[in-house]
Design a protein around this motif. Structure first.
Motif, PDB file in Angstrom:
ATOM      1  N   ALA A 425      19.894   4.975 -36.919  1.00  0.00           N
ATOM      2  CA  ALA A 425      18.505   5.417 -36.722  1.00  0.00           C
ATOM      3  C   ALA A 425      18.010   5.158 -35.302  1.00  0.00           C
ATOM      4  O   ALA A 425      17.014   5.752 -34.876  1.00  0.00           O
ATOM      5  CB  ALA A 425      17.590   4.702 -37.721  1.00  0.00           C
ATOM      6  N   HIS A 426      18.707   4.292 -34.585  1.00  0.00           N
ATOM      7  CA  HIS A 426      18.278   3.941 -33.216  1.00  0.00           C
ATOM      8  C   HIS A 426      19.462   4.046 -32.262  1.00  0.00           C
ATOM      9  O   HIS A 426      19.794   3.097 -31.541  1.00  0.00           O
ATOM     10  CB  HIS A 426      17.703   2.522 -33.208  1.00  0.00           C
ATOM     11  CG  HIS A 426      16.553   2.317 -34.142  1.00  0.00           C
ATOM     12  ND1 HIS A 426      15.260   2.688 -33.835  1.00  0.00           N
ATOM     13  CD2 HIS A 426      16.512   1.801 -35.407  1.00  0.00           C
ATOM     14  CE1 HIS A 426      14.454   2.392 -34.850  1.00  0.00           C
ATOM     15  NE2 HIS A 426      15.193   1.858 -35.822  1.00  0.00           N
ATOM     16  N   LYS A 427      20.094   5.195 -32.250  1.00  0.00           N
ATOM     17  CA  LYS A 427      21.298   5.404 -31.456  1.00  0.00           C
ATOM     18  C   LYS A 427      21.092   5.150 -29.974  1.00  0.00           C
ATOM     19  O   LYS A 427      22.004   4.697 -29.272  1.00  0.00           O
ATOM     20  CB  LYS A 427      21.808   6.832 -31.664  1.00  0.00           C
ATOM     21  CG  LYS A 427      22.330   7.109 -33.057  1.00  0.00           C
ATOM     22  CD  LYS A 427      22.834   8.537 -33.161  1.00  0.00           C
ATOM     23  CE  LYS A 427      23.382   8.820 -34.560  1.00  0.00           C
ATOM     24  NZ  LYS A 427      23.869  10.224 -34.682  1.00  0.00           N
ATOM     25  N   ASP A 428      19.895   5.447 -29.487  1.00  0.00           N
ATOM     26  CA  ASP A 428      19.639   5.278 -28.056  1.00  0.00           C
ATOM     27  C   ASP A 428      19.724   3.818 -27.628  1.00  0.00           C
ATOM     28  O   ASP A 428      20.006   3.516 -26.461  1.00  0.00           O
ATOM     29  CB  ASP A 428      18.264   5.843 -27.690  1.00  0.00           C
ATOM     30  CG  ASP A 428      18.207   7.352 -27.869  1.00  0.00           C
ATOM     31  OD1 ASP A 428      19.301   7.968 -27.917  1.00  0.00           O
ATOM     32  OD2 ASP A 428      17.101   7.895 -27.971  1.00  0.00           O
ATOM     33  N   HIS A 429      19.458   2.932 -28.548  1.00  0.00           N
ATOM     34  CA  HIS A 429      19.476   1.494 -28.220  1.00  0.00           C
ATOM     35  C   HIS A 429      20.834   0.855 -28.503  1.00  0.00           C
ATOM     36  O   HIS A 429      21.056  -0.304 -28.142  1.00  0.00           O
ATOM     37  CB  HIS A 429      18.402   0.765 -29.027  1.00  0.00           C
ATOM     38  CG  HIS A 429      17.015   1.237 -28.717  1.00  0.00           C
ATOM     39  ND1 HIS A 429      16.323   0.843 -27.584  1.00  0.00           N
ATOM     40  CD2 HIS A 429      16.189   2.095 -29.383  1.00  0.00           C
ATOM     41  CE1 HIS A 429      15.139   1.411 -27.567  1.00  0.00           C
ATOM     42  NE2 HIS A 429      15.028   2.187 -28.646  1.00  0.00           N
ATOM     43  N   PRO A 431      24.442   2.028 -27.781  1.00  0.00           N
ATOM     44  CA  PRO A 431      25.489   2.947 -27.306  1.00  0.00           C
ATOM     45  C   PRO A 431      26.859   2.495 -27.809  1.00  0.00           C
ATOM     46  O   PRO A 431      27.408   1.480 -27.360  1.00  0.00           O
ATOM     47  CB  PRO A 431      25.390   2.825 -25.780  1.00  0.00           C
ATOM     48  CG  PRO A 431      24.793   1.472 -25.551  1.00  0.00           C
ATOM     49  CD  PRO A 431      23.875   1.209 -26.697  1.00  0.00           C
ATOM     50  N   LEU A 432      27.383   3.253 -28.758  1.00  0.00           N
ATOM     51  CA  LEU A 432      28.639   2.871 -29.402  1.00  0.00           C
ATOM     52  C   LEU A 432      29.785   3.817 -29.045  1.00  0.00           C
ATOM     53  O   LEU A 432      30.756   3.928 -29.793  1.00  0.00           O
ATOM     54  CB  LEU A 432      28.449   2.844 -30.920  1.00  0.00           C
ATOM     55  CG  LEU A 432      27.420   1.835 -31.448  1.00  0.00           C
ATOM     56  CD1 LEU A 432      27.293   1.960 -32.959  1.00  0.00           C
ATOM     57  CD2 LEU A 432      27.840   0.412 -31.072  1.00  0.00           C
ATOM     58  N   ASP A 433      29.672   4.485 -27.908  1.00  0.00           N
ATOM     59  CA  ASP A 433      30.705   5.448 -27.526  1.00  0.00           C
ATOM     60  C   ASP A 433      32.051   4.766 -27.238  1.00  0.00           C
ATOM     61  O   ASP A 433      33.091   5.417 -27.314  1.00  0.00           O
ATOM     62  CB  ASP A 433      30.269   6.248 -26.303  1.00  0.00           C
ATOM     63  CG  ASP A 433      29.893   5.355 -25.139  1.00  0.00           C
ATOM     64  OD1 ASP A 433      29.024   4.473 -25.323  1.00  0.00           O
ATOM     65  OD2 ASP A 433      30.455   5.533 -24.040  1.00  0.00           O
ATOM     66  N   ARG A 434      32.045   3.473 -26.944  1.00  0.00           N
ATOM     67  CA  ARG A 434      33.304   2.758 -26.689  1.00  0.00           C
ATOM     68  C   ARG A 434      33.759   1.964 -27.903  1.00  0.00           C
ATOM     69  O   ARG A 434      34.664   1.149 -27.814  1.00  0.00           O
ATOM     70  CB  ARG A 434      33.138   1.804 -25.495  1.00  0.00           C
ATOM     71  CG  ARG A 434      32.978   2.495 -24.147  1.00  0.00           C
ATOM     72  CD  ARG A 434      34.234   3.312 -23.781  1.00  0.00           C
ATOM     73  NE  ARG A 434      35.455   2.549 -23.933  1.00  0.00           N
ATOM     74  CZ  ARG A 434      35.937   1.697 -23.016  1.00  0.00           C
ATOM     75  NH1 ARG A 434      35.268   1.515 -21.886  1.00  0.00           N
ATOM     76  NH2 ARG A 434      37.072   1.055 -23.227  1.00  0.00           N
TER      77      ARG A 434
END
Length: 438
Positions: A425-429, A431-434
């Motif tokens: 719900a809070h993807k901007d906070h 960052p799980l791209d790694r």
């Protein structure tokens, strides 16, 4: 003072009665101790060593002789007594040197990486490489190791790969602990190295218990427990010594006395004769060894292991060394010791330099040209492992809830779901791209 003169039996009187252990292999149980046992009319034995006197006299530690330090070669790498040289093959000497040198280069790389913000924490082993490799080479690969947090060289000797060191420090996908441990808190089931715990001395009573278990289930093996002189001030240390001694557990207590417990110098830690002096009080055979003399450390550990497994008894080894680096990347040692002090130890008593001089001047199996080529090649391999580890993704955050229970209980399943819903719900906070998917 040589090895056969510095293993001491645990008997102290006013003049410190000491018994010698023959280096060629005389069993400690064959040494005749000056003790008597008193038995009362009911056949109940009292405590031995009841030596009565009629003169009122207190033991004064200040006038007792300090326990001597055993060594094989001097700071120039020259063997003092040829009978004490273990006479390793050239290949073994080169392997030992390679391990110490590689550890040193890896420390340089990882220390710089932490300062650049690429890993969160690191602890170097500068100045203590001789303790690691000398002791590790004397063990059986099946012996169980309980480390503190500055024994990376022991793992390296046993076959822990550069990639495994880097993966653990980066807490990436290949980290066996899935990122749940601090960096440098290594562990390896296949190499019989128990995962490191952060709190001081946690591993010490565990080692005593493990040694007692090995005595009962795997005779012929032992436990080695590494700790610093600062950890010896913890209550767990005294409990560990007493349990191991009274249970006759084959445990080697290996103290790296490197001069500082983080920022506390030894003069502010204890008033007695170091850590070795405590061995007698717990009934343990004890030796003090030059920790920067790799061959002396090997001899002492090898003999101590022989005694431990043959007689089922603990042995205390105090290795006198010096911590050249900061305690960790969270420490600035210039706040409590001078640069001149560190420089003096680095120049005059570096274990790698001493071993190098021994190999070049005494054994003539190494050279400056070989050393430069190995240093270049080793750094290249370390940097390759470093870059590969840095590229790997981090584990999934959902793994935070695993590995405690065989099956995740309902309350943790609920918490796991709440965490996942919150992060999504809070993807901007977050960052799980790694990271691996949650």
């Amino acid at each position: 003072m040589y090895l056969n003169k510095v293993f001491r039996c645990a008997l102290h009187q006013r003049s410190r009665t000491l018994a010698s252990l023959n280096f060629q292999g005389k069993r400690a149980s064959q040494i005749r101790h000056s003790t008597t046992s008193t038995v009362d009319a009911d056949g109940v034995s009292f405590e031995p060593n009841r030596n009565f006197v009629t003169k009122l006299e207190f033991l004064e530690p200040k006038i007792e002789d300090a326990i001597p330090i055993y060594r094989v070669f001097d700071n120039a790498g020259k063997v003092i007594d040829p009978s004490q040289d273990p006479q390793f093959s050239d290949d073994t000497l080169i392997r030992m040197y390679h391990a110490m040198k590689t550890l040193n280069i890896m420390d340089q790389v990882m220390y710089d990486a932490q300062r650049q913000g690429r890993v969160s924490f690191y602890m170097t082993n500068y100045g203590e490489e001789g303790c690691h490799i000398g002791s590790a080479a004397a063990l059986d690969d099946q012996d169980l190791v309980f480390g503190q947090y500055r024994e990376a060289g022991v793992l390296m000797w046993r076959g822990f790969k550069l990639e495994e060191f880097m993966d653990q420090c980066y807490a990436n996908l290949n980290d066996p602990a899935a990122g749940k441990q601090m960096p440098v808190h290594y562990g390896s089931r296949k190499l019989n190295f128990v995962t490191i715990s952060s709190p001081l001395a946690t591993q010490m009573p565990q080692a005593s218990g493990a040694a007692y278990a090995l005595k009962r289930t795997h005779p012929g093996l032992c436990v080695i427990c590494y700790f610093g002189e600062g950890a010896a001030s913890e209550g767990d240390a005294h409990a560990a010594f007493n349990f191991a001694a009274t249970l006759n557990a084959p445990c080697l207590f290996f103290c790296r006395n490197n001069g500082y417990a983080i920022s506390t110098p030894v003069g502010d830690q204890y008033k007695g004769d170091g850590i070795a002096a405590r061995g007698a009080g717990y009934g343990m055979l004890t030796i003090r060894v030059d920790g920067n003399d790799t061959l002396a450390v090997y001899n002492a550990t090898s003999k101590a292991r022989q005694i431990a497994v043959a007689e089922n008894r603990p042995v205390l080894i105090e290795a006198m060394t010096y911590r050249v680096g900061h305690h960790s990347t969270s420490d600035d040692s210039s706040a409590y010791r001078s640069v001149d002090e560190v420089d003096y130890w680095s120049r005059t008593d570096d274990p790698i330099a001493r071993f190098f001089r021994y190999m070049v001047n005494e054994r003539k199996c190494w050279s400056e040209v070989q050393d430069k080529a190995f240093t270049k090649d080793s750094r290249k391999k370390i940097m390759t492992a470093f870059k590969n580890a840095e590229k790997r993704n981090k584990p999934s955050p959902s793994l935070m809830f695993t590995d405690v229970y065989k099956e995740i209980p309902p309350h943790l399943q609920q918490q796991q779901k709440e965490m996942i819903d919150h992060v999504r719900a809070h993807k901007d906070h977050y960052p799980l791209d790694r990271h691996e998917p949650i």
